[in-house]
Design a protein around this motif. Structure first.
Motif, PDB file in Angstrom:
ATOM      1  N   THR A 178       0.856  -1.188   0.000  1.00  0.00           N
ATOM      2  CA  THR A 178       0.000   0.000   0.000  1.00  0.00           C
ATOM      3  C   THR A 178       0.894   1.241   0.000  1.00  0.00           C
ATOM      4  O   THR A 178       2.107   1.143   0.140  1.00  0.00           O
ATOM      5  N   TRP A 227       0.759   3.415   2.321  1.00  0.00           N
ATOM      6  CA  TRP A 227       0.782   3.880   3.701  1.00  0.00           C
ATOM      7  C   TRP A 227       2.041   3.437   4.419  1.00  0.00           C
ATOM      8  O   TRP A 227       2.425   2.282   4.380  1.00  0.00           O
ATOM      9  N   CYS A 249       1.049   7.031   8.939  1.00  0.00           N
ATOM     10  CA  CYS A 249      -0.384   6.990   9.229  1.00  0.00           C
ATOM     11  C   CYS A 249      -0.717   5.996  10.331  1.00  0.00           C
ATOM     12  O   CYS A 249      -1.882   5.811  10.649  1.00  0.00           O
ATOM     13  N   LEU A 257      -4.061   2.858  13.559  1.00  0.00           N
ATOM     14  CA  LEU A 257      -4.137   3.612  12.309  1.00  0.00           C
ATOM     15  C   LEU A 257      -4.924   4.894  12.479  1.00  0.00           C
ATOM     16  O   LEU A 257      -5.764   5.002  13.382  1.00  0.00           O
ATOM     17  N   ARG A 258      -4.689   5.809  11.555  1.00  0.00           N
ATOM     18  CA  ARG A 258      -5.510   7.020  11.476  1.00  0.00           C
ATOM     19  C   ARG A 258      -6.970   6.585  11.353  1.00  0.00           C
ATOM     20  O   ARG A 258      -7.294   5.646  10.625  1.00  0.00           O
ATOM     21  N   LEU A 296      -8.964   4.752   8.240  1.00  0.00           N
ATOM     22  CA  LEU A 296      -8.086   4.066   7.298  1.00  0.00           C
ATOM     23  C   LEU A 296      -8.385   2.567   7.223  1.00  0.00           C
ATOM     24  O   LEU A 296      -8.290   1.968   6.155  1.00  0.00           O
ATOM     25  N   GLN A 343     -11.142   2.346   4.836  1.00  0.00           N
ATOM     26  CA  GLN A 343     -10.648   2.683   3.499  1.00  0.00           C
ATOM     27  C   GLN A 343      -9.883   1.509   2.888  1.00  0.00           C
ATOM     28  O   GLN A 343     -10.017   1.229   1.700  1.00  0.00           O
ATOM     29  N   LEU A 344      -9.085   0.812   3.700  1.00  0.00           N
ATOM     30  CA  LEU A 344      -8.327  -0.349   3.239  1.00  0.00           C
ATOM     31  C   LEU A 344      -9.167  -1.626   3.246  1.00  0.00           C
ATOM     32  O   LEU A 344      -8.690  -2.674   2.842  1.00  0.00           O
TER      33      LEU A 344
END
Length: 114
Positions: A13, A15, A40, A94-95, A98, A101-102
């Motif tokens: 990724t 990130w 992140c 994680l933020r 996220l 999102q992932l």
């Protein structure tokens, strides 16, 4: 602490993740950070529970087994809360947002690599 790239199910990724393997860096965690932009997240080893006491923002928490598979995902853990997972060997903070999102789910495999 070094920065590593997050891999999900073998795919790299964009990130970057910071690692916390020493006692002091695990104890401090994200308390000293204003926000999680880059990196992140924080990979804590070993760790099977976290708290957000004293934090100023929510986080997503991913509990990871020793083989890299996700055991549990806690999204939007607000300040002054705690979460844990007995099967976890590692924790990825994680933020907030996220993990969604992932599309992180139990059973997926996480890894860190340069």
């Amino acid at each position: 602490m070094s920065l590593m790239n997050l891999h999900v199910d073998g795919q790299r990724t964009a990130w970057r993740i910071r690692q916390a393997a020493r006692w002091w860096s695990r104890a401090i965690g994200l308390l000293a950070t204003p926000a999680l932009e880059d990196p992140c997240g924080l990979w804590i080893a070993p760790c099977n529970s976290v708290h957000t006491l004293g934090m100023r923002y929510p986080i997503d928490v991913v509990f990871v087994r020793s083989d890299g598979t996700i055991a549990k995902v806690v999204e939007q853990l607000r300040p002054w809360r705690a979460a844990g997972c007995r099967q976890a060997r590692f924790t990825l903070e994680l933020r907030a947002g996220l993990a969604n999102q992932l599309q992180l789910k139990p059973g997926m495999v996480l890894a860190l690599a340069a």
